[in-house]
Design a protein around this motif. Structure first.
Motif, short mmCIF file in Angstrom:
data_model
loop_
_atom_site.label_atom_id
_atom_site.label_comp_id
_atom_site.label_asym_id
_atom_site.label_seq_id
_atom_site.Cartn_x
_atom_site.Cartn_y
_atom_site.Cartn_z
N TYR A 224 35.09 37.19 39.52
CA TYR A 224 34.36 36.35 40.71
C TYR A 224 34.36 37.23 41.91
N GLN A 225 33.18 37.43 42.50
CA GLN A 225 32.84 38.41 43.73
C GLN A 225 33.06 37.44 44.84
N ILE B 25 45.74 30.90 36.14
CA ILE B 25 46.20 31.51 37.55
C ILE B 25 44.92 32.36 38.17
N SER B 26 44.78 32.01 39.59
CA SER B 26 43.84 32.86 39.98
C SER B 26 44.48 34.25 40.89
N ILE B 27 44.04 35.18 40.76
CA ILE B 27 44.44 36.44 41.83
C ILE B 27 43.32 36.83 42.50
N LEU B 28 43.44 36.46 43.95
CA LEU B 28 42.57 37.04 44.91
C LEU B 28 42.81 38.32 45.19
N GLY B 29 42.04 39.38 44.94
CA GLY B 29 42.09 40.79 45.09
C GLY B 29 42.72 41.57 43.79
N GLY C 248 31.02 33.85 48.22
CA GLY C 248 31.27 33.90 46.96
C GLY C 248 31.72 32.53 46.70
N ASP C 249 31.69 32.17 45.17
CA ASP C 249 32.10 30.76 44.94
C ASP C 249 33.55 30.49 45.02
N ILE C 250 34.28 30.32 46.06
CA ILE C 250 35.72 30.40 46.32
C ILE C 250 36.03 28.94 45.66
N ASP C 251 35.45 27.91 45.46
CA ASP C 251 35.99 26.74 44.78
C ASP C 251 35.88 26.90 43.67
N ALA C 252 35.19 27.56 42.79
CA ALA C 252 35.14 27.53 41.44
C ALA C 252 36.14 28.70 41.09
N PHE C 253 36.49 29.67 42.00
CA PHE C 253 37.38 30.49 41.86
C PHE C 253 38.75 29.55 41.46
N GLY D 292 39.87 36.39 38.38
CA GLY D 292 40.32 37.69 39.36
C GLY D 292 39.03 37.64 40.42
N SER D 293 39.42 38.14 41.51
CA SER D 293 38.27 38.37 42.43
C SER D 293 38.19 40.05 42.95
N THR D 294 36.88 40.16 43.26
CA THR D 294 36.73 41.42 43.76
C THR D 294 35.79 41.56 44.82
#
Length: 267
Positions: A47-48, A3-7, A58-63, A28-30
């Motif tokens: 991930y930033q 699961i990826s959580i953007l924010g 930031g590396d959105i594809d890796a995220f 998770g991103s910040t």
């Protein structure tokens, strides 16, 4: 699941921790470099990342890579800057999302998509969003972009005002004067219920739908916040009694029907 959580902010961080405790792998991103270490310490893959209408930093594809579920929990920012193009940020996200492994998206939305009016209308999940404030317009546009994309299934969760141990609106209202809409019903819920709700959506695979998420009791704004101020030994707010109150009642029928969800934390 992956699961990826953007924010990973006030809601996203404790949600990530709860999902990890359930055995999921969470990215998770910040937007802040100094918070990357904090995420790492909680076993979140950090991930930033920051979204802009012109592109993504930031590396959105890796995220997004190898994740089946994306939870989008980023503030629109329209209150701070009415010119903010939130839907433009979602358009940029879609460029990467449509070519990723993501199968399901959960978009953290807001009950501000429904308009406040005199008479306090009741809004169900089936009620079309009719808000016309700058924030409502941007959020409605973002919802539409996600739900109309056929590359994944999107569930919208429209949260009311969020409460927590470290967050209650009475702290901001205390001692203020001339507060509008004293007779309006409140639409609130606790952070713990939000987290459990999202977990149930994932567990029950309740994708491709909309949930309103508000505690089922709607006390009057003036009496509710005056009582909370007294309980917390704070000066009571003072209200504008001359203007007609505008508001709404948010009904969360689908939470009970689809998720069999029961609120455990009073407002």
């Amino acid at each position: 699941m992956n699961i990826s959580i953007l924010g990973c902010g006030w809601l996203g961080l404790p949600l990530a921790k709860a999902l990890i405790n359930k055995g999921h792998t969470v990215k998770g991103s910040t937007t802040r470099r100094e918070k990357v270490i904090d995420l790492q310490e909680e076993q979140i893959l950090p991930y930033q990342i920051e979204l802009f209408p012109e592109g993504i930093q930031g590396d959105i594809d890796a995220f997004l890579s190898k994740s089946e579920i994306l939870i989008v929990d980023i503030p629109p920012g329209v209150r701070r800057d009415p010119e903010t193009d939130f839907s433009g940020k979602i358009k940029e996200l879609l460029k990467h999302l449509t070519k990723s492994s993501i199968k399901n998206v959960l978009f953290v939305s807001s009950t501000s998509v429904y308009k406040d009016t005199e008479g306090f209308p009741v809004y169900l999940e089936s009620s079309p969003p009719n808000g016309n404030s700058p924030a409502a317009v941007e959020i409605i546009a973002a919802e539409k972009l996600l739900t109309e994309n056929s590359n994944f299934r999107t569930t919208i969760v429209r949260f009311g005002g969020l409460l927590g141990a470290d967050r209650h609106p009475v702290n901001m209202l205390s001692g203020r004067t001339g507060i509008k809409n004293p007779k309006a019903p409140v639409n609130l819920l606790q952070q713990e219920d939000c987290i459990e709700m999202i977990q149930k959506i994932i567990e029950r695979e309740a994708w491709g739908t909309v949930f309103n998420a508000v505690f089922p009791e709607h006390p009057e704004k003036e009496s509710y916040y005056s009582e909370k101020a007294t309980q917390n030994l704070l000066p009571e707010p003072e209200y504008d009694q001359k203007s007609a109150s505008k508001g709404k009642i948010i009904a969360s029928e689908r939470l009970e029907e689809v998720l069999r969800f029961e609120f455990k934390h009073k407002i």
